[in-house]
Design an enzyme around this catalytic site. Structure first.
Site, PDB file in Angstrom:
ATOM      1  N   CYS A 129     -31.142  -7.540 -15.517  1.00 38.24           N
ATOM      2  CA  CYS A 129     -32.526  -7.564 -15.014  1.00 38.24           C
ATOM      3  C   CYS A 129     -33.014  -6.165 -14.649  1.00 38.24           C
ATOM      4  O   CYS A 129     -33.727  -5.989 -13.656  1.00 38.24           O
ATOM      5  CB  CYS A 129     -32.679  -8.504 -13.820  1.00 38.24           C
ATOM      6  SG  CYS A 129     -32.310 -10.202 -14.199  1.00 38.24           S
ATOM      7  N   HIS A 158     -34.798  -3.803  -9.779  1.00 44.13           N
ATOM      8  CA  HIS A 158     -34.561  -5.091 -10.437  1.00 44.13           C
ATOM      9  C   HIS A 158     -35.922  -5.636 -10.888  1.00 44.13           C
ATOM     10  O   HIS A 158     -36.948  -5.342 -10.266  1.00 44.13           O
ATOM     11  CB  HIS A 158     -33.929  -6.019  -9.390  1.00 44.13           C
ATOM     12  CG  HIS A 158     -33.431  -7.325  -9.903  1.00 44.13           C
ATOM     13  ND1 HIS A 158     -34.259  -8.406 -10.093  1.00 44.13           N
ATOM     14  CD2 HIS A 158     -32.183  -7.728 -10.248  1.00 44.13           C
ATOM     15  CE1 HIS A 158     -33.525  -9.428 -10.525  1.00 44.13           C
ATOM     16  NE2 HIS A 158     -32.262  -9.034 -10.630  1.00 44.13           N
ATOM     17  N   LYS A 193     -25.974 -14.236  -2.446  1.00 47.76           N
ATOM     18  CA  LYS A 193     -25.166 -13.042  -2.712  1.00 47.76           C
ATOM     19  C   LYS A 193     -24.347 -12.642  -1.489  1.00 47.76           C
ATOM     20  O   LYS A 193     -23.686 -11.606  -1.484  1.00 47.76           O
ATOM     21  CB  LYS A 193     -26.076 -11.886  -3.137  1.00 47.76           C
ATOM     22  CG  LYS A 193     -26.742 -12.099  -4.491  1.00 47.76           C
ATOM     23  CD  LYS A 193     -27.544 -10.884  -4.880  1.00 47.76           C
ATOM     24  CE  LYS A 193     -28.609 -11.183  -5.911  1.00 47.76           C
ATOM     25  NZ  LYS A 193     -28.075 -11.280  -7.267  1.00 47.76           N
ATOM     26  N   GLN A 210     -28.633  -6.678  -2.702  1.00 45.98           N
ATOM     27  CA  GLN A 210     -27.249  -6.231  -2.919  1.00 45.98           C
ATOM     28  C   GLN A 210     -26.587  -5.691  -1.657  1.00 45.98           C
ATOM     29  O   GLN A 210     -25.385  -5.472  -1.639  1.00 45.98           O
ATOM     30  CB  GLN A 210     -27.199  -5.160  -4.019  1.00 45.98           C
ATOM     31  CG  GLN A 210     -27.522  -5.665  -5.411  1.00 45.98           C
ATOM     32  CD  GLN A 210     -26.533  -6.710  -5.913  1.00 45.98           C
ATOM     33  OE1 GLN A 210     -25.393  -6.782  -5.457  1.00 45.98           O
ATOM     34  NE2 GLN A 210     -26.979  -7.544  -6.832  1.00 45.98           N
ATOM     35  N   ASP A 262     -35.659  -4.036  -0.863  1.00 46.75           N
ATOM     36  CA  ASP A 262     -34.945  -5.096  -1.558  1.00 46.75           C
ATOM     37  C   ASP A 262     -33.479  -4.992  -1.131  1.00 46.75           C
ATOM     38  O   ASP A 262     -32.764  -4.079  -1.557  1.00 46.75           O
ATOM     39  CB  ASP A 262     -35.107  -4.892  -3.070  1.00 46.75           C
ATOM     40  CG  ASP A 262     -34.223  -5.823  -3.892  1.00 46.75           C
ATOM     41  OD1 ASP A 262     -33.353  -6.507  -3.320  1.00 46.75           O
ATOM     42  OD2 ASP A 262     -34.402  -5.851  -5.127  1.00 46.75           O
TER      43      ASP A 262
END
Ligand SMILES: Cc1ncc(COP(=O)(O)O)c(C=O)c1O
Lengths: 431, 153
Positions: free
Chosen positions: A388, A146, A250, A227, A224
């Site tokens: 993104c 991202h 999220k 998600q 990261d």
């Protein structure tokens, strides 16, 4: 000390749909009752919200935690000695303890509250990176990152003269090749920063394996988890990373708050991020000393209500069971991929199996924006664009994709409805 | 129920997006400009041959959604043989049309863009080629982007 009155998540959860089925198979559609926003019509059709990778919806328990805090306990933290300040401080720090447990961190001192994944990564790049990354060093990323896990490193590289290197993916299937990793883990690599789950491809990366192999060579690792955090169990000790960043919004939490996990020894060696109140021990006109981690990374009044609502979100998710959510996620992802793959004139991205609950696709001769506009008129919220992930889009040779991303409150019946709408879109544009 | 959709994607729009007119490079163009929408990746180059204050030839190339492509195609059809002053005038009318739905005078086939105003997220798509056109005829020869919309609109 006064107990934080706002935190009775266990009790609250017992009144919500999720906990009534702790031991039985989860009736996923039933959980929708916990999400007031899902009960509405859009353009005359029942809302089918399939943009969960952008942000998830919020259960009543989280919305209530926010309003209860403001109705009963609001005060600034770590400053006052009065009752409300004590309550707010206790609740804020309880959220930190909860986040440590959620991620299986060794200590709550390894939990830094940020604005979200983006700020977490920027913190590492600005504070840790500025001290430890030097000219000629390499920062290893992947081609599926991202923008928020690319641009902070570009800024750091510009400042330090370091270089960015990208682990390649194998085309539309969107997989990394672990067999290639060793040739990239050269002695000048100082950091490996990679996503757990790709927001465009749905790829689930074997992050524990990558972190272990990087660590054997003394390379610092950052994951990261934007998600993955709300979609599967996360254990920072099992993953073995040095840093891990996530966003509350999220994973059923509010916008404006996230967590950066940092391994204790990393945080100790890292200088402060921003300067200001809350993070200092003493301030003279020309010199200051600051607190230990995590407080030295949290300058200024934090997002207190956000942390408290994130606490409620973590309780809510664990009330359902993150292992079950992960299983359902896999099922939805595989089901949608299979149904779409049966259509003619469609290009699908990411791995067919073992994928996360989101599907990116392109219809021959129909731009993603047109897909999203028509779907919206049918009450189906999709995303169209580069997500993104501009460098990834370039690699795939596309400008944009349409994406449907699921969460546990989605069902296979809803995916059937979504696929039916995709069929209509193909007809509408005569492809 | 889908009146808004068929308003947006009128047959003329679908027709022009699938078979865009004047979709080529203009080798003897003396004005070009690029229009991009970084959000969705729409990217067009407009070519014009301007003689005095007359747009003698006009064409475009690039890729994007049905709305932007049809808008670019219709643009090239309606501007050939017009003066720069007329082009600017038409730009203003189209701008009004796609943002408010109000039609001020006769704009010919361009009236097919009227449905766009009900789709705020798509106004940028429809107007992008027109911004590129203005940059081209004003001889700025630069890239215009939807993401400086403040300046643009
Ligand atoms: C993989 C990934 N990383 C990072 C981010 C950035 O998250 P946020 O905007 O909440 O900081 C996102 C969200 O769009 C994402 O999907």
């Amino acid at each position: 000390m006064a107990q934080p009155l706002i935190l009775e998540p266990e009790i609250k959860l017992n009144t919500s749909a999720s906990s009534r089925r702790q031991t039985q198979p989860v009736a996923w559609a039933y959980l929708r009752e916990d999400f007031p926003i899902l009960d509405q019509k859009v353009h005359g059709q029942p809302l089918l919200y399939l943009d969960n990778a952008a942000t998830s919806q919020k259960p009543r328990a989280v919305i209530d935690a926010l309003s209860r805090y403001y109705e009963r306990d609001n005060a600034n933290v770590h400053r006052g000695i009065h009752e409300l300040s004590n309550r707010a401080t206790a609740a804020f720090e309880a959220a930190r303890v909860r986040a440590a447990k959620f991620l299986n961190a060794r200590s709550a001192d390894e939990i830094i509250f940020t604005r979200g994944t983006t700020e977490g990564i920027n913190l590492v790049a600005a504070a840790w990176g500025a001290k430890f990354i030097k000219r000629g060093d390499k920062i290893l990323l992947t081609e599926m990152e991202h923008h928020s896990n690319i641009v902070p490193w570009q800024l750091l590289a510009e400042r330090t003269g370091a270089q960015l290197v990208f682990l390649p993916i194998n085309g539309d299937r969107g997989l990394l090749d672990p067999g290639q990793l060793d040739e990239f883990l050269t002695s000048d690599v100082k950091l490996l920063a990679m996503t757990h789950i790709s927001n465009s491809l749905g790829t689930i990366n074997p992050v524990a394996e990558y972190c272990e192999r990087a660590r054997q060579r003394g390379i610092v690792t950052l994951i990261d988890a934007a998600q993955s955090a709300g979609h599967r169990p996360l254990d920072v000790q099992q993953i073995g990373c040095d840093f891990l960043a996530l966003s509350a919004h999220k994973m059923c939490g509010p916008t404006g708050i996230g967590v950066l996990y940092g391994r204790g020894e990393r945080l100790e060696e890292t200088p402060p991020y921003q300067g200001g109140g809350e993070m200092i021990l003493s301030v003279d006109f020309h010199r200051s000393t600051w607190k230990q981690a995590p407080h030295k990374f949290e300058a200024g009044t934090p997002d207190i209500s956000g942390a408290i609502a994130l606490h409620a979100a973590m309780d809510y998710l664990d009330g359902i069971g993150r292992d079950r959510i992960a299983q359902h996620d896999l099922e939805l992802g595989a089901y949608a991929f299979e149904k779409l793959a049966a259509l003619k004139g469609i290009r699908l991205f990411g791995p067919p199996i073992g994928r996360a609950g989101l599907v990116s696709f392109l219809l021959d001769g129909v731009h993603a924006h047109d897909v999203v506009t028509v779907a919206d008129q049918r009450g189906v919220a999709l995303r169209g664009g580069h997500h993104c992930n501009q460098p990834l889009m370039k690699k795939l040779g596309v400008e944009s994709t349409a994406r449907a991303s699921f969460y546990f409150y989605n069902t296979t019946e809803e995916i059937d409805r979504f696929v039916e709408v995709v069929r209509e879109i193909k007809k509408f544009f005569g492809t | 129920m889908f009146d808004d959709l068929t308003d947006l994607y009128q047959q003329l729009i679908l027709d022009h997006s699938k078979g865009p007119r004047n979709f080529r490079v203009l080798p003897d163009a003396n004005r070009t400009a690029q229009g991009t929408n970084p959000i969705c990746g729409d990217n067009y180059t407009l070519y014009a041959k301007v003689d005095g204050d007359m747009v003698k030839e006009i064409s475009f190339q690039g890729s994007g959604c049905a709305i932007s492509k049809a808008s670019a195609s219709l643009l090239t059809e309606s501007l050939k043989g017009r003066t720069i002053a007329e082009a600017k005038n038409l730009f203003n009318k189209v701008h009004d049309l796609v943002t408010t739905g109000n039609l001020d005078g006769d704009v010919g086939k361009l009236a097919a863009l009227a449905g766009v105003h009900k789709f705020p997220a798509r106004v940028k798509c429809a107007i992008l080629p027109w911004h590129a056109l203005m940059a081209a005829v004003e001889g700025k020869g630069e890239t215009v982007s939807t993401e400086t919309e403040k300046e643009l609109s």
